[in-house]
Scaffold this motif. Structure first.
Motif, PDB file in Angstrom:
ATOM      1  N   ILE A 196      25.405  51.154  13.959  1.00  9.67           N
ATOM      2  CA  ILE A 196      25.959  52.201  13.100  1.00  9.67           C
ATOM      3  C   ILE A 196      25.247  52.214  11.753  1.00  9.67           C
ATOM      4  N   ARG A 197      24.972  51.026  11.211  1.00 10.38           N
ATOM      5  CA  ARG A 197      24.229  50.941   9.957  1.00 10.38           C
ATOM      6  C   ARG A 197      22.825  51.524  10.104  1.00 10.38           C
ATOM      7  N   LYS A 198      22.198  51.294  11.248  1.00 13.89           N
ATOM      8  CA  LYS A 198      20.864  51.851  11.463  1.00 13.89           C
ATOM      9  C   LYS A 198      20.914  53.374  11.535  1.00 13.89           C
ATOM     10  N   LEU A 199      21.989  53.902  12.089  1.00  8.30           N
ATOM     11  CA  LEU A 199      22.145  55.359  12.062  1.00  8.30           C
ATOM     12  C   LEU A 199      22.220  55.851  10.620  1.00  8.30           C
ATOM     13  N   GLY A 200      22.968  55.121   9.784  1.00  3.88           N
ATOM     14  CA  GLY A 200      23.032  55.489   8.373  1.00  3.88           C
ATOM     15  C   GLY A 200      21.671  55.420   7.706  1.00  3.88           C
ATOM     16  N   GLN A 201      20.910  54.378   8.037  1.00  3.32           N
ATOM     17  CA  GLN A 201      19.559  54.257   7.491  1.00  3.32           C
ATOM     18  C   GLN A 201      18.679  55.396   7.986  1.00  3.32           C
ATOM     19  N   ALA A 202      18.849  55.761   9.259  1.00  4.14           N
ATOM     20  CA  ALA A 202      18.066  56.866   9.812  1.00  4.14           C
ATOM     21  C   ALA A 202      18.393  58.175   9.107  1.00  4.14           C
ATOM     22  N   PHE A 203      19.678  58.457   8.973  1.00  4.50           N
ATOM     23  CA  PHE A 203      20.085  59.704   8.326  1.00  4.50           C
ATOM     24  C   PHE A 203      19.677  59.714   6.855  1.00  4.50           C
ATOM     25  N   GLY A 204      19.773  58.535   6.190  1.00  8.56           N
ATOM     26  CA  GLY A 204      19.407  58.463   4.779  1.00  8.56           C
ATOM     27  C   GLY A 204      17.931  58.704   4.557  1.00  8.56           C
ATOM     28  N   GLY A 205      17.083  58.050   5.351  1.00 13.97           N
ATOM     29  CA  GLY A 205      15.643  58.266   5.229  1.00 13.97           C
ATOM     30  C   GLY A 205      15.258  59.687   5.571  1.00 13.97           C
ATOM     31  N   PHE A 206      15.897  60.239   6.610  1.00 21.54           N
ATOM     32  CA  PHE A 206      15.637  61.630   7.000  1.00 21.54           C
ATOM     33  C   PHE A 206      16.052  62.589   5.895  1.00 21.54           C
ATOM     34  N   ALA A 207      17.230  62.342   5.306  1.00 20.46           N
ATOM     35  CA  ALA A 207      17.716  63.223   4.246  1.00 20.46           C
ATOM     36  C   ALA A 207      16.799  63.189   3.026  1.00 20.46           C
ATOM     37  N   ALA A 208      16.371  61.993   2.618  1.00 20.60           N
ATOM     38  CA  ALA A 208      15.503  61.873   1.449  1.00 20.60           C
ATOM     39  C   ALA A 208      14.194  62.623   1.656  1.00 20.60           C
ATOM     40  N   ALA A 209      13.543  62.359   2.791  1.00 17.99           N
ATOM     41  CA  ALA A 209      12.272  63.032   3.060  1.00 17.99           C
ATOM     42  C   ALA A 209      12.463  64.529   3.263  1.00 17.99           C
ATOM     43  N   GLY A 210      13.545  64.887   3.960  1.00  9.87           N
ATOM     44  CA  GLY A 210      13.784  66.304   4.227  1.00  9.87           C
ATOM     45  C   GLY A 210      14.045  67.109   2.966  1.00  9.87           C
ATOM     46  N   ILE A 211      14.829  66.540   2.050  1.00  8.73           N
ATOM     47  CA  ILE A 211      15.158  67.271   0.818  1.00  8.73           C
ATOM     48  C   ILE A 211      13.921  67.517  -0.034  1.00  8.73           C
ATOM     49  N   SER A 258      24.250  57.196   2.299  1.00 11.91           N
ATOM     50  CA  SER A 258      24.216  57.427   0.856  1.00 11.91           C
ATOM     51  C   SER A 258      23.233  56.490   0.164  1.00 11.91           C
ATOM     52  N   PHE A 259      23.353  55.191   0.449  1.00 11.06           N
ATOM     53  CA  PHE A 259      22.543  54.195  -0.232  1.00 11.06           C
ATOM     54  C   PHE A 259      21.056  54.326   0.100  1.00 11.06           C
ATOM     55  N   ILE A 260      20.723  54.550   1.373  1.00 14.73           N
ATOM     56  CA  ILE A 260      19.312  54.657   1.754  1.00 14.73           C
ATOM     57  C   ILE A 260      18.682  55.908   1.159  1.00 14.73           C
ATOM     58  N   THR A 261      19.431  56.996   1.101  1.00 15.85           N
ATOM     59  CA  THR A 261      18.912  58.193   0.423  1.00 15.85           C
ATOM     60  C   THR A 261      18.594  57.865  -1.024  1.00 15.85           C
ATOM     61  N   PHE A 262      19.521  57.200  -1.689  1.00 10.80           N
ATOM     62  CA  PHE A 262      19.331  56.803  -3.092  1.00 10.80           C
ATOM     63  C   PHE A 262      18.139  55.865  -3.258  1.00 10.80           C
ATOM     64  N   SER A 263      18.083  54.795  -2.457  1.00  8.50           N
ATOM     65  CA  SER A 263      17.045  53.783  -2.652  1.00  8.50           C
ATOM     66  C   SER A 263      15.662  54.312  -2.289  1.00  8.50           C
ATOM     67  N   THR A 264      15.591  55.187  -1.293  1.00  9.99           N
ATOM     68  CA  THR A 264      14.300  55.769  -0.920  1.00  9.99           C
ATOM     69  C   THR A 264      13.710  56.595  -2.057  1.00  9.99           C
ATOM     70  N   MET A 265      14.573  57.231  -2.836  1.00  8.58           N
ATOM     71  CA  MET A 265      14.107  58.138  -3.880  1.00  8.58           C
ATOM     72  C   MET A 265      13.897  57.447  -5.225  1.00  8.58           C
ATOM     73  N   SER A 293      30.806  52.554   6.931  1.00 14.07           N
ATOM     74  CA  SER A 293      29.466  52.023   6.717  1.00 14.07           C
ATOM     75  C   SER A 293      28.394  53.063   7.025  1.00 14.07           C
ATOM     76  N   LEU A 294      28.619  53.877   8.046  1.00 13.65           N
ATOM     77  CA  LEU A 294      27.682  54.946   8.364  1.00 13.65           C
ATOM     78  C   LEU A 294      27.494  55.868   7.166  1.00 13.65           C
ATOM     79  N   LEU A 295      28.599  56.266   6.566  1.00 12.17           N
ATOM     80  CA  LEU A 295      28.533  57.166   5.417  1.00 12.17           C
ATOM     81  C   LEU A 295      27.896  56.480   4.208  1.00 12.17           C
ATOM     82  N   PHE A 296      28.307  55.237   3.945  1.00 10.29           N
ATOM     83  CA  PHE A 296      27.787  54.570   2.750  1.00 10.29           C
ATOM     84  C   PHE A 296      26.313  54.226   2.896  1.00 10.29           C
ATOM     85  N   LEU A 297      25.891  53.776   4.082  1.00 11.17           N
ATOM     86  CA  LEU A 297      24.477  53.451   4.270  1.00 11.17           C
ATOM     87  C   LEU A 297      23.606  54.705   4.193  1.00 11.17           C
TER      88      LEU A 297
END
Length: 501
Positions: free
Chosen positions: A417-432, A291-298, A285-289
C-alpha cells in the motif's frame, strides 16, 4: 534447522528488554535503506528530466508502473520471508543476502547508458529502476518485519520506530547536504549565466552566441551532474554495507511464532481480511505517502526554481530533519500520554499547515519556507514514526483475531500500500510539472511551470494529508485495546504450553 542464534524466548514469556545497541542497530538498517529509497525519491525525477533528457510526461509513468511492480514484489517477498527459517532467524538473513545487490542497483539507476532515442532512454530507465525495486523489496520487507519480532512491548516498539525514523532522516539530511550542492554546481541556468557574463552580458552577445552558450551549458550541466551522481552512489555502496552489517549483528529476533504460523496463502489472506486496524492504517498510509512523496520529489525543484537557489535545499532539509531530531526523544512520552492515534493526527495537522505555507511563500521570503519545512518535519517525525509502531501493533491484532502470526505477509501488504502511495506521489509530481510546462534543460522556467511546482510541493500534499486526517480519526486500535489483546494472546499461549506439558 535452528541453532542457538535463533530466537530463544519461550512461548508465553515476555521478551527481554532491548539494549541501546539493538535500537541503534535497527536505526542503521533504515539509514542503509534510504541510501536507495530517499536518493530516488529526492533526485531520480531530476536525473531523468535534467540529465537523461526524459520529458516529465514520459517520466511520470516510470514512477507509477515501477512502484506498483515494487508493491507486488513486496507481497511475494513477504510470503518468502514468512517461510524462511535459518540459524540467524527469519529476517536478518534476507538483509545480509540482498543488501549489496540493492546498493549496486542504485548505482545503475543513476548511471544509465547514454542513448539518442527516447525509446532507449525509457528502456534503461524502466529496467534499472525495476531491478532496484525488486532488491529493495528483498531488503525492506524483512527489515520492516523485524521490529515486531524484536519486542512486544508498546513503548519499545515506539522507540524502535523512532530510531528507524531518525536513521532515515539522518540519511535524507546527508543526501540533501551532499547532492544539493552538486545540483547547484551543475545547474544549466547557472552555467548559462556564467557563459553569458563571459560574453559581456546578453545585450553584448549575438543571438547565435546566446544559443551556443545555452547549448554548451545544457551539455556541461548534464555531463557534470552525471559524473557526480555516479561517484556518490558508488561511495554509498561501501557506506550502506557497513550500515546493513551493523543491523545484522545487533538487531535480533526474540518473539517466537507458534507452529501454526506456517499459514497457507489463503490463511494469511484471511488473517489480513479480518484485521480491520490494518485496513484503516493502509488507507491512511496510502494517502499520506502519496502526499509526502509528491512533496519530497519536488523539494529540489522548489528550492532551485521557485526560491531561486538550489543551495537552499540543504538548509531546508536541515530544518526538516532538525525538527525530527528535536521531536524524537519525546515521541515515546507522547505515546504514553496521548496514544499513537492522537500523536499521528497531531503530526498530520502540522504537515498540512507546513505544506500550505509552502504554497503561498513568495520567492522573496525564504524564511517562510524555513518555517514551513520545520512544520513539515514535525509532522513527518510523528506520522512516519507512529505509522511503523502502529503497523507492528496490527500484527498482534491479527494473531489475537485468528491465532496466526504472519509478520512478513502483514508487513508486505502494508508495504504494498505504501508503494502505491509512492507510485501515485511520483506520478503526481512529474505529471503536474509536465502539464504546467516544465522543461528540464531550460535556463529559465515559465510562470506556469513555477506555479506547477508550487502546487505539487504544497497544495496537493496538503489536500491529501487532510484526507489522511479524516481517515485516521477512525482508526480503531487504541493503545488501551492493544494492551488488552496482547494480554489475552499471551494467556492463550501460556495455557497451550501448560496443556502440552
Amino acid at each position: 534447522m535452528t541453532a542457538s542464534t535463533a530466537p530463544t524466548t519461550t512461548v508465553g514469556a515476555p521478551t527481554k528488554k532491548l539494549r541501546l545497541s539493538a535500537y541503534l542497530g535497527y536505526a542503521t538498517g533504515d539509514a542503509g535503506n534510504n541510501l536507495a529509497f530517499t536518493m530516488a525519491s529526492m533526485f531520480l525525477l531530476l536525473y531523468y528530466t535534467d540529465v537523461v533528457g526524459i520529458p516529465p510526461a514520459y517520466a511520470a509513468p516510470i514512477f507509477l508502473i515501477v512502484r506498483i511492480w515494487d508493491g507486488i514484489g513486496d507481497v511475494i517477498v513477504g510470503r518468502w520471508v514468512d517461510r524462511t527459517n535459518t540459524r540467524w532467524g527469519k529476517f536478518r538473513p534476507w538483509i545480509l543476502w540482498s543488501s549489496l545487490p540493492l546498493l549496486l542497483s542504485s548505482v545503475w539507476v543513476f548511471s544509465i547508458p547514454q542513448a539518442d532515442s527516447l525509446t532507449m532512454k525509457l528502456f534503461w530507465a524502466y529496467l534499472s529502476y525495476g531491478v532496484l525495486a525488486m532488491f529493495y523489496s528483498m531488503v525492506n520487507i524483512p527489515y520492516g518485519s523485524l521490529a515486531a519480532a524484536m519486542t512486544q512491548v508498546p513503548t519499545e516498539r515506539a522507540k524502535l520506530a523512532t530510531f528507524r525514523s531518525v536513521g532515515a532522516a539522518a540519511t535524507g539530511l546527508m543526501l540533501a547536504l551532499v547532492v544539493a550542492p552538486q545540483v547547484k554546481r551543475w545547474s544549466s541556468a547557472s552555467l548559462y549565466q556564467e557563459k553569458v557574463a563571459e560574453l559581456g552580458g546578453e545585450a553584448a552577445a549575438s543571438p547565435a552566441q546566446l544559443a551556443a552558450a545555452q547549448a554548451a551549458a545544457q551539455a556541461e550541466a548534464a555531463t557534470g551532474l552525471q559524473g557526480s551522481l555516479t561517484t556518490l552512489t558508488l561511495i554509498f555502496v561501501f557506506v550502506g554495507m557497513a550500515l546493513y552489517l551493523t543491523t545484522f549483528f545487533t538487531a535480533r529476533e526474540q518473539v517466537v511464532r507458534p507452529a501454526q504460523d506456517r499459514a497457507t496463502f489463503r490463511e494469511a489472506t484471511d488473517t489480513l481480511r479480518q484485521n480491520k486496524p490494518l485496513l484503516w492504517l493502509c488507507v491512511g498510509s496510502l494517502l499520506f505517502l502519496t502526499s509526502f512523496i509528491t512533496f519530497s520529489t519536488m523539494g529540489i525543484y522548489y528550492a532551485r526554481d521557485v526560491l531561486g537557489n538550489a543551495g537552499l535545499f540543504g538548509i531546508l532539509s536541515i530544518v526538516q530533519t532538525g525538527a525530527i531530531f528535536v521531536l524524537a526523544p519525546f515521541i515515546a512520552k507522547i505515546v504514553a500520554r496521548f496514544g499513537k492515534r492522537t500523536g499521528y493526527l497531531a503530526g498530520t495537522v502540522a504537515f498540512i499547515v507546513g505544506a500550505l505555507l509552502l504554497f503561498v511563500t513568495p520567492a522573496s521570503a525564504p524564511w517562510m519556507a524555513i518555517v514551513a519545512y520545520f512544520l513539515v518535519g514535525t509532522g513527518l517525525g510523528l506520522v512516519n514514526t507512529l505509522m511503523w509502531a502502529m503497523e507492528a501493533d496490527t500484527i498482534e491484532f491479527g494473531e489475537w483475531k485468528t491465532g496466526r502470526r504472519t509478520e512478513g505477509t502483514t508487513y508486505a501488504v502494508f508495504s504494498f500500500i505504501r508503494k502505491l502511495g509512492q507510485a501515485f506521489g511520483g506520478f503526481a509530481a512529474a505529471g503536474i510539472i509536465g502539464l504546467t510546462g516544465y522543461v528540464g534543460t531550460a535556463a529559465v522556467q515559465t510562470d506556469g511551470a513555477l506555479q506547477g511546482i508550487r502546487v505539487a510541493t504544497g497544495l496537493v500534499p496538503a489536500v491529501l494529508a487532510l484526507l489522511t486526517l479524516i481517515v485516521m480519526a477512525k482508526y480503531p486500535l487504541t493503545d488501551k485495546r492493544f494492551k488488552e489483546i496482547t494480554a489475552e494472546t499471551e494467556a492463550r499461549k501460556a495455557a497451550a504450553l501448560a496443556a502440552a506439558d
